[in-house]
Enzyme design. Structure first.
Site, PDB file in Angstrom:
ATOM      1  CG  ASP A   1      -2.181  -0.827   0.963  1.00 58.84           C
ATOM      2  OD1 ASP A   1      -2.469  -1.147  -0.215  1.00 58.84           O
ATOM      3  OD2 ASP A   1      -2.855  -1.172   1.948  1.00 58.84           O
TER       4      ASP A   1
ATOM      5  NE  ARG B   1      -0.093   2.868  13.772  1.00 56.49           N
ATOM      6  CZ  ARG B   1       0.621   1.934  13.153  1.00 56.49           C
ATOM      7  NH1 ARG B   1       1.900   2.136  12.896  1.00 56.49           N
ATOM      8  NH2 ARG B   1       0.068   0.811  12.761  1.00 56.49           N
TER       9      ARG B   1
ATOM     10  CG  ASP C   1      -3.181   1.925  12.825  1.00 60.48           C
ATOM     11  OD1 ASP C   1      -3.001   2.203  14.025  1.00 60.48           O
ATOM     12  OD2 ASP C   1      -3.003   0.789  12.364  1.00 60.48           O
TER      13      ASP C   1
ATOM     14  CB  SER D   1      -3.569  -6.498   8.003  1.00 63.99           C
ATOM     15  OG  SER D   1      -3.068  -5.267   8.455  1.00 63.99           O
TER      16      SER D   1
HETATM   17  N1  ARG Z   1      -6.620  -3.210  16.226  1.00 65.19           N
HETATM   18  C1  ARG Z   1      -5.345  -2.745  16.638  1.00 65.19           C
HETATM   19  C2  ARG Z   1      -5.355  -1.276  16.903  1.00 65.19           C
HETATM   20  O1  ARG Z   1      -6.230  -0.608  16.444  1.00 65.19           O
HETATM   21  C3  ARG Z   1      -4.274  -3.164  15.688  1.00 65.19           C
HETATM   22  C4  ARG Z   1      -4.187  -2.441  14.417  1.00 65.19           C
HETATM   23  C5  ARG Z   1      -3.130  -3.090  13.600  1.00 65.19           C
HETATM   24  N2  ARG Z   1      -2.853  -2.399  12.395  1.00 65.19           N
HETATM   25  C6  ARG Z   1      -2.560  -3.052  11.276  1.00 65.19           C
HETATM   26  N3  ARG Z   1      -2.278  -2.313  10.269  1.00 65.19           N
HETATM   27  N4  ARG Z   1      -2.560  -4.342  11.180  1.00 65.19           N
HETATM   28  O2  ARG Z   1      -4.502  -0.760  17.572  1.00 65.19           O
END
Ligand code: ARG
Length: 396
Positions: free
Chosen positions: A14, A94, A123, A174
């Protein structure tokens, strides 16, 4: 209209397509920035991939030390678990990434910040809210959210524009990883009834079977030693991930509530984080005064929720962080964790500033508790209830 963007770059499909797409479709110059938070992989190769995809420059920034000290330690002070279970693996990286991206944006004279998040996840919320908190003047570009391509279409786009398609496991799942743990979602995991296949786990496979124990030393809430050997937090976390993970402890399989209103099935592995939180909160049991301990426990879920919801940079979070830090003044001592396949249990704790008073607690001869004080205390404690019972319930 954005002209130059700093892109949070992972080297995956991506964000690689995003480099080409921003340039071709929007005419935006891209500086690709990868922050090393312990995700593994060859970051120099990733840099080269960004340039190949058309970035004007690519930068790799070492972030592990800051991540450990500025973000993970505060999370440990707060025993941070979203919905009581998830140690916030992705949520916590993040704010640091955004902070570093904003600095790069200033260096490169960029007018925008870009990320590769989809419109369905948390995210995007974290990237964008943090950016608006730190640099409200920067425009935000979310190519993956706006281009409307399926995975197949973006692979085609990549091939057409000479972007190398990385062949990794995240074609099945992912995955997001850093020194605090791994998050694995999508694919077969999208049915919450399906057991996670063994291949989702990397940090937590049973390699050791004979039970052993570990002693973690804390000073003011900071883990400072392992089995008596002093080490910095980042090094200690590495060792603990390894050791605890080799006993297969640290998996989480849950359905969680995303900020964007979607329930999602997530699997995580965070051996070090979960073991440290367990040990740390146990030591607090020994060293925190009762009212402080209860109030802290009430605020911990709020801390976790704010981190999850992308509000790391916010006034309430600032204040909660200050509260959590000041609560750590006496969280000093050792905790022993017993490890056996699949389990990690606290089996002992001690502290030079322990509030546990043997004389008060014991039932043997050394008892120093003033038993005569108890009678009046309990009578007054129950006075209101007794009055209610006599006057309103009718008991005489
Ligand atoms: N659900 C988790 C969160 O919101 C993990 C997100 C993981 N991100 C990913 N791109 N796989 O913090």
């Amino acid at each position: 209209m954005a002209k130059r963007a700093v892109l949070a770059y992972s080297g995956g499909l991506d964000t690689s397509v995003a480099v080409a797409w921003l340039k071709e479709e929007l005419g935006v110059e891209v500086v690709a920035v990868a922050v090393d938070v312990g995700q593994g992989g060859d970051l120099e190769a990733i840099k080269a991939r960004a340039i190949e995809a058309g970035a004007m420059d690519a930068v790799v920034i070492e972030g592990k030390e800051r991540y450990a000290n500025e973000i993970l330690l505060p999370a440990l002070y707060a025993n941070a678990l979203y919905e009581g279970r998830y140690p916030l693996v992705s949520s916590l990286s993040r704010p640091l990434i955004v902070d570093l991206l904003v600095k790069e944006a200033r260096k490169y004279g960029a007018d925008s910040l870009a990320h590769g998040c989809t419109g369905k996840g948390n995210d995007q919320v974290r990237f964008e809210v943090a950016t608006r908190a730190l640099a409200p003047d920067l425009e935000i570009l979310a190519p993956v959210r706006s281009w409307g391509m399926t995975r197949e279409e973006s692979i085609e786009y990549a091939i057409k524009h000479g972007v190398k398609v990385p062949v990794t496991k995240d074609r099945l799942y992912s995955i997001d990883e850093n020194i605090w743990g791994r998050a694995i979602e999508c694919g077969i995991l999208e049915d919450p009834w399906n057991s996670p296949p063994e291949d989702v786990w990397e940090m937590t496979s049973v390699k050791e079977t004979s039970p052993t124990s570990l002693t973690i030393g804390f000073e003011k809430g900071v883990p400072v030693s392992l089995d008596g050997k002093a080490m910095d937090f980042l090094t200690l976390l590495g060792h603990i991930n390894e050791k605890v993970g080799s006993f297969g402890f640290g998996r989480v399989d849950m359905v969680e509530n995303r900020r964007v209103g979607i329930k999602s099935r997530e699997t995580y592995e965070a051996p070090g984080a979960l073991a440290l939180i367990r040990a740390h909160s146990d030591l607090e049991g020994l060293t925190l005064e009762r009212d402080l301990s209860h109030e802290k426990a009430r605020l911990e879920p709020k801390w976790a929720e704010l981190a999850y919801d992308g509000l790391w940079f916010s006034p309430l979070m600032d204040s909660l962080r200050a509260f959590m830090e000041s609560s750590q003044k006496f969280v000093t001592g050792d905790v022993r964790l017993d490890l056996s396949p699949g389990t990690c249990t606290v089996s002992g704790r001690r502290s030079p500033v322990s509030l546990y008073d043997y004389g008060l607690a014991t039932y043997d001869a050394q008892d120093s508790f003033r038993h005569q004080d108890a009678e009046g205390f309990v009578r007054i404690w129950g006075l209101g209830v007794e009055t209610w019972s006599r006057k309103q319930v009718g008991n005489q």
